[in-house]
Write a protein that holds these residues in place. Structure first.
Motif, short mmCIF file in Angstrom:
data_model
loop_
_atom_site.label_atom_id
_atom_site.label_comp_id
_atom_site.label_asym_id
_atom_site.label_seq_id
_atom_site.Cartn_x
_atom_site.Cartn_y
_atom_site.Cartn_z
N ILE A 144 42.89 29.68 58.38
CA ILE A 144 42.82 29.90 59.83
C ILE A 144 41.63 29.15 60.41
CG2 ILE A 144 43.92 32.18 59.81
CD1 ILE A 144 41.04 33.34 60.17
N GLY A 145 41.67 28.98 61.71
CA GLY A 145 40.53 28.42 62.42
C GLY A 145 40.10 29.40 63.50
N ILE A 146 38.80 29.49 63.72
CA ILE A 146 38.29 30.35 64.78
C ILE A 146 37.66 29.45 65.83
CG2 ILE A 146 36.68 32.18 65.42
CD1 ILE A 146 37.02 33.28 62.56
N LEU A 147 38.23 29.49 67.03
CA LEU A 147 37.75 28.68 68.14
C LEU A 147 37.04 29.62 69.12
CD1 LEU A 147 39.56 25.77 69.76
CD2 LEU A 147 38.26 27.35 71.13
N LYS A 148 35.75 29.40 69.29
CA LYS A 148 34.93 30.26 70.14
C LYS A 148 34.69 29.58 71.48
CE LYS A 148 30.58 32.74 70.21
NZ LYS A 148 29.35 33.06 69.49
N ASP A 179 37.78 41.75 67.66
CA ASP A 179 36.84 40.63 67.59
C ASP A 179 37.36 39.63 66.56
OD1 ASP A 179 35.97 41.57 65.00
OD2 ASP A 179 34.53 42.88 66.00
N ALA A 180 36.68 38.49 66.45
CA ALA A 180 37.13 37.43 65.55
C ALA A 180 37.10 37.87 64.10
CB ALA A 180 36.28 36.18 65.74
N GLU A 181 36.10 38.67 63.73
CA GLU A 181 36.02 39.14 62.35
C GLU A 181 37.19 40.07 62.01
OE1 GLU A 181 34.08 37.83 60.05
OE2 GLU A 181 33.35 36.56 61.67
N ALA A 182 37.58 40.93 62.95
CA ALA A 182 38.73 41.80 62.73
C ALA A 182 40.00 40.98 62.61
CB ALA A 182 38.85 42.81 63.87
N ALA A 183 40.11 39.93 63.40
CA ALA A 183 41.28 39.05 63.33
C ALA A 183 41.35 38.36 61.99
CB ALA A 183 41.23 38.03 64.46
N ALA A 184 40.22 37.86 61.50
CA ALA A 184 40.18 37.19 60.20
C ALA A 184 40.49 38.18 59.09
CB ALA A 184 38.83 36.53 59.98
N ALA A 185 39.94 39.39 59.19
CA ALA A 185 40.19 40.42 58.17
C ALA A 185 41.66 40.82 58.14
CB ALA A 185 39.31 41.64 58.43
N ALA A 186 42.30 40.84 59.31
CA ALA A 186 43.71 41.21 59.37
C ALA A 186 44.58 40.18 58.65
CB ALA A 186 44.16 41.34 60.83
N ARG A 187 44.12 38.94 58.55
CA ARG A 187 44.85 37.90 57.83
C ARG A 187 44.80 38.16 56.33
NH1 ARG A 187 47.57 34.51 59.57
NH2 ARG A 187 47.34 33.61 61.55
N ILE A 188 43.68 38.75 55.88
CA ILE A 188 43.51 39.06 54.46
C ILE A 188 44.23 40.36 54.15
CG2 ILE A 188 41.82 39.62 52.68
CD1 ILE A 188 39.84 37.85 54.36
N ASP A 189 44.06 41.36 55.01
CA ASP A 189 44.65 42.69 54.81
C ASP A 189 45.31 43.11 56.12
OD1 ASP A 189 45.37 45.29 54.25
OD2 ASP A 189 43.33 46.01 53.95
N PRO A 190 46.64 42.89 56.26
CA PRO A 190 47.33 43.24 57.50
C PRO A 190 47.16 44.68 57.94
CG PRO A 190 48.74 41.90 56.10
CD PRO A 190 47.52 42.26 55.29
N ALA A 191 46.80 45.59 57.05
CA ALA A 191 46.57 46.98 57.41
C ALA A 191 45.35 47.13 58.32
CB ALA A 191 46.40 47.84 56.16
N GLN A 192 44.48 46.11 58.34
CA GLN A 192 43.28 46.15 59.18
C GLN A 192 43.52 45.58 60.56
OE1 GLN A 192 39.76 44.54 57.40
NE2 GLN A 192 40.22 45.39 55.40
N ALA A 193 44.74 45.19 60.88
CA ALA A 193 45.04 44.59 62.18
C ALA A 193 44.65 45.57 63.28
CB ALA A 193 46.51 44.23 62.27
#
Length: 118
Positions: free
Chosen positions: A11-15, A102-116
């Motif tokens: 993924i890419g994070i664009l701020k 936030d962006a960290e939650a979005a990135a974490a959701a990619r690793i563990d969809p349960a964290q979406a």
């Protein structure tokens, strides 16, 4: 238009480092978005944590950015301030874009969809 891009594995994070996305910067936003993501692959998380105001032109620019990615890549939104969140809800764009706290939650959701988070 002040924006930065960070590539993280798939993924890419664009701020967005501006407080407004409106008619005065909509074209610059699209151009800068295209420049930053053109060399990457994978989905993009658009971090809007600094954006306090968005108008219809800004909303149109975000929709255009999604189209720039093509059909095989997703654009997700993160860090919506209350005013931007209200615009997304009123225009029903929250049904089009996945939205994360936030962006960290979005990135974490990619690793563990349960964290979406939405």
């Amino acid at each position: 238009m002040n924006m930065s891009f960070e590539s993280r594995s798939m993924i890419g994070i664009l701020k967005v480092d501006e407080n407004r996305i409106d008619a005065s910067v909509a074209i610059a936003f699209k151009d800068r978005f295209r420049d930053l993501v053109s060399g990457s692959s994978g989905d993009v998380i658009l971090d809007l944590a600094r954006v306090d105001f968005i108008d219809s032109s800004g909303l149109g620019a975000i929709v255009a950015a999604r189209k720039l990615l093509g059909g095989d890549r997703k654009l997700e939104l993160a860090g919506l301030t209350p005013a931007v969140d209200k615009v997304m809800t009123l225009t029903r764009m929250h049904t089009v874009f996945p939205i994360h706290a936030d962006a960290e939650a979005a990135a974490a959701a990619r690793i563990d969809p349960a964290q979406a988070s939405t």
